[in-house]
Design a protein around this motif. Structure first.
Motif, PDB file in Angstrom:
ATOM      1  N   LEU A  44      40.334   4.736  -3.357  1.00  0.00           N
ATOM      2  CA  LEU A  44      40.066   5.576  -2.189  1.00  0.00           C
ATOM      3  C   LEU A  44      38.979   6.593  -2.520  1.00  0.00           C
ATOM      4  N   THR A  49      36.382   7.080   2.342  1.00  0.00           N
ATOM      5  CA  THR A  49      37.081   5.853   2.718  1.00  0.00           C
ATOM      6  C   THR A  49      37.777   6.052   4.060  1.00  0.00           C
ATOM      7  N   SER A  61      44.230   3.807   3.344  1.00  0.00           N
ATOM      8  CA  SER A  61      43.426   5.037   3.302  1.00  0.00           C
ATOM      9  C   SER A  61      44.185   6.215   3.890  1.00  0.00           C
ATOM     10  N   ARG A  96      37.491  -2.868   2.253  1.00  0.00           N
ATOM     11  CA  ARG A  96      37.352  -1.406   2.259  1.00  0.00           C
ATOM     12  C   ARG A  96      36.141  -1.023   3.084  1.00  0.00           C
TER      13      ARG A  96
END
Length: 650
Positions: free
Chosen positions: A395, A399, A425, A635
């Protein structure tokens, strides 16, 4: 069967020559030597223009860390050294030695070692070995790494024979200062050498023409003393050709399977090769024409076995060398056969025979051997498994969404409609499974498959397609914060993907790994390359060659920017990253930028406030295809990341 060794044989009258040669080779015997103008070998070049041209020899300086390196192999040079007939010519061999030394420091070649395959002389005469000694002095003077072994023209009997001119000249004492010399057996006729290449150590064994049980036991002990080293086995006689030199071209038959174990070769296989999985390549001379075959050892792994010998060619082969170019990045050994002595001559002055022998071409002389080095060596060098990394460590600053699929379901278990996958997240962009009506069970399942550098050791396996549309995909909720994000300051989108063997361009092409709902036309987009019905952003796999593509509508233009990658084979995991720095967008495949990264300004991502889809692609407001393949961690970050910050980083 195998034609020719270089020992003399007498054909029994009334027997077919081919049958005799076949039987003789299988029994481990050679056949009649080819008719070569040996007397001419001792003659000086016809003119000064025929003499080799070379400058300084340079220094021995291979790169032991490069994933590309070369093993030089020199087969039977016996016709250059027939001292008892006053016929000696060191020049061709010395020119090859200079080439090897000079190209040790050439990054394109990176020659790290040279292995001679025996029959250094025709007659084993002290006068011949006196000249051989001088020729190999070129290698010694420059500290070159090499090995030699005795062929049947260098010695008689087996390795218990005691003192010989060969042993006095080329025995273990010659290598006492060599960094690569790893030892010899008590007879001195069997030696071991360790060279460094591609960041690891490689063991090369140079075994006598005829090795006794003590020699095999010694070799087995050496291998066991170096349990994590790949082993190359060299000897004069292991495999032979199943056709003889009456057959032309020599590559007749299957060039990838045109060698068989000789009688003695079967002994070597049984006593040493079969039960030592570290031996992955064997090299021998003695027989011709050249050839190769592959056998499975007791561990079920391939052993590539090659004959290389050109003594029946012009000038007794003229010190010809075979170059084994190892490329651990491509999992390939590229093999070529050249004659540096002829290559050093002015092409305009080469005679016709020389002109045809500077490079020997054809599938038995120039070829490639695919070999997954990591997998092949995994039995004795376990493949390092990178451990999974905790989600919280991924993270990074900015993020806005992070989805991964480990620890949530057993591999093979299906995900049903309505099932949730949490956004790690903490920003609330959870995913929900949606199944296309009529889709069979198991269209979306948990999988243990993953990219080796992926933080989470799991993935989702999509079994979707089109015509008709089928499968399951995932969507963010209607109020997910990600839906309205326009990424004005830039962004990074990362994921991992693998396509299966049954991937089909018609059924599965142009399906999205990740896409943003909302038709371009509804967002007021128009102009060049605009399709008003396509989604506002889509990271997809195209239908022509499985190429990664990121097609998106920036906030600063009314038309799209498309980043287009290269073909990606099935059954291989890839890391994909899209990075926008606020002005330009770049697509990366396994950390490498693709060719088609447009230079136009593309700021942000246009949004209609609609959800994002994972594995689904919308066209004209409806899902028209579902992804087929595995998708790993995803991500999304609201800033551009450097390579050092990618999910694949340490």
């Amino acid at each position: 069967m195998p034609h020719t060794g270089d020992t003399e044989s007498h054909e029994p009258s009334g027997h077919d020559r081919r049958v005799f040669l076949r039987n003789a080779a299988l029994a481990g015997a050679g056949a009649a030597a080819a008719s070569v103008g040996v007397t001419a070998l001792g003659a000086a070049p016809a003119s000064a223009a025929d003499a080799p041209r070379h400058g300084g020899t340079g220094t021995w300086s291979p790169d032991p860390t490069s994933l590309q390196f070369t093993l030089a192999v020199m087969p039977d040079t016996q016709f250059l050294y027939w001292g008892s007939q006053d016929s000696v010519n060191r020049t061709p061999q010395e020119e090859s030695f200079r080439y090897i030394i000079e190209n040790s420091g050439n990054p394109e070649a990176n020659i790290v070692f040279m292995a001679h395959l025996g029959d250094l002389t025709q007659d084993a005469d002290p006068s011949s070995f006196e000249q051989v000694d001088k020729a190999f002095g070129v290698l010694d003077k420059h500290g070159a790494a090499y090995s030699v072994l005795a062929g049947n023209h260098d010695v008689t009997g087996d390795d218990s024979r005691g003192d010989t001119p060969y042993l006095r000249t080329m025995g273990p004492q010659r290598f006492k200062r060599a960094k690569t010399f790893a030892g010899a057996d008590r007879t001195g006729y069997n030696t071991a050498h360790v060279f460094e290449a591609a960041g690891r150590s490689w063991l090369l064994l140079a075994l006598d023409w005829r090795t006794t049980d003590q020699g095999f036991a010694w070799a087995d002990d050496v291998i066991k003393a170096h349990p994590k080293m790949p082993v190359i086995l060299t000897s004069h006689d292991i495999v032979a050709s199943p056709y003889d030199d009456n057959v032309f071209p020599y590559e007749s038959g299957d060039p990838e399977n045109n060698a068989v174990l000789s009688g003695y070769g079967q002994t070597v296989w049984d006593k040493l090769i079969n039960d030592n999985d570290q031996i992955f390549l064997t090299l021998n001379g003695h027989y011709w024409p050249p050839g190769r075959t592959t056998k499975k050892n007791s561990a079920g792994n391939d052993v590539d076995m090659h004959i290389t010998n050109y003594q029946n060619r012009y000038f007794g082969g003229g010190g010809m060398i075979r170059l084994y170019h190892f490329d651990l990045a491509r999992d390939t050994i590229d093999v070529e056969t050249i004659n540096p002595w002829i290559m050093a001559q002015d092409p305009e002055t080469r005679n016709d025979q020389a002109a045809g022998h500077a490079r020997i071409t054809g599938p038995v002389d120039n070829f490639s051997v695919p070999i997954d080095f990591e997998q092949r060596f995994s039995g004795f060098i376990p493949i390092p498994v990178r451990p999974s990394r905790p989600a919280h460590r991924q993270l990074v600053k900015g993020t806005v969404a992070y989805w991964r699929f480990d620890g949530q379901g057993a591999p093979g278990a299906s995900l049903g409609a309505g099932q949730k996958i949490r956004d790690l997240s903490g920003k609330g962009n959870d995913l929900t499974v949606v199944t296309v009506p009529g889709t069979a069970d198991g269209a979306l399942s948990w999988s243990a498959g993953h990219h080796p550098d992926q933080p989470g050791h799991a993935s989702l396996k999509f079994a979707g397609g089109r015509n008709p549309v089928n499968g399951s995909y995932l969507t963010t909720g209607p109020k997910a914060p990600l839906n309205t994000e326009t990424f004005k300051g830039g962004y990074t989108i990362e994921t991992f993907v693998m396509m299966p063997l049954d991937w089909d361009g018609g059924r599965n092409g142009n399906a999205s790994i990740l896409s943003r709902r909302g038709a371009a036309g509804d967002a007021g987009k128009h102009g060049k390359n605009t399709d008003p019905k396509e989604p506002l952003a889509q990271l997809a796999i195209t239908n022509n060659g499985r190429e990664a593509q990121f097609n998106h509508y920036p906030t600063n233009t009314t038309y799209p920017t498309t980043n287009w990658g290269h073909g990606m084979p099935e059954l291989k995991w890839f890391h994909l990253a899209v990075v926008n720095d606020g002005r330009h967008t770049k697509l990366y495949v396994d950390g490498a930028p693709v060719l088609d990264n447009p230079s136009r300004v593309s700021a942000g991502l246009t949004s209609l406030g609609l959800p994002w889809l994972v594995g689904g692609h919308e066209y004209a407001g409806a899902v028209d295809v579902v992804f087929h393949g595995n998708v790993g961690d995803i991500r999304i970050v609201d800033r551009p990341l450097s390579h050092r910050e990618f999910l694949t980083a340490e």
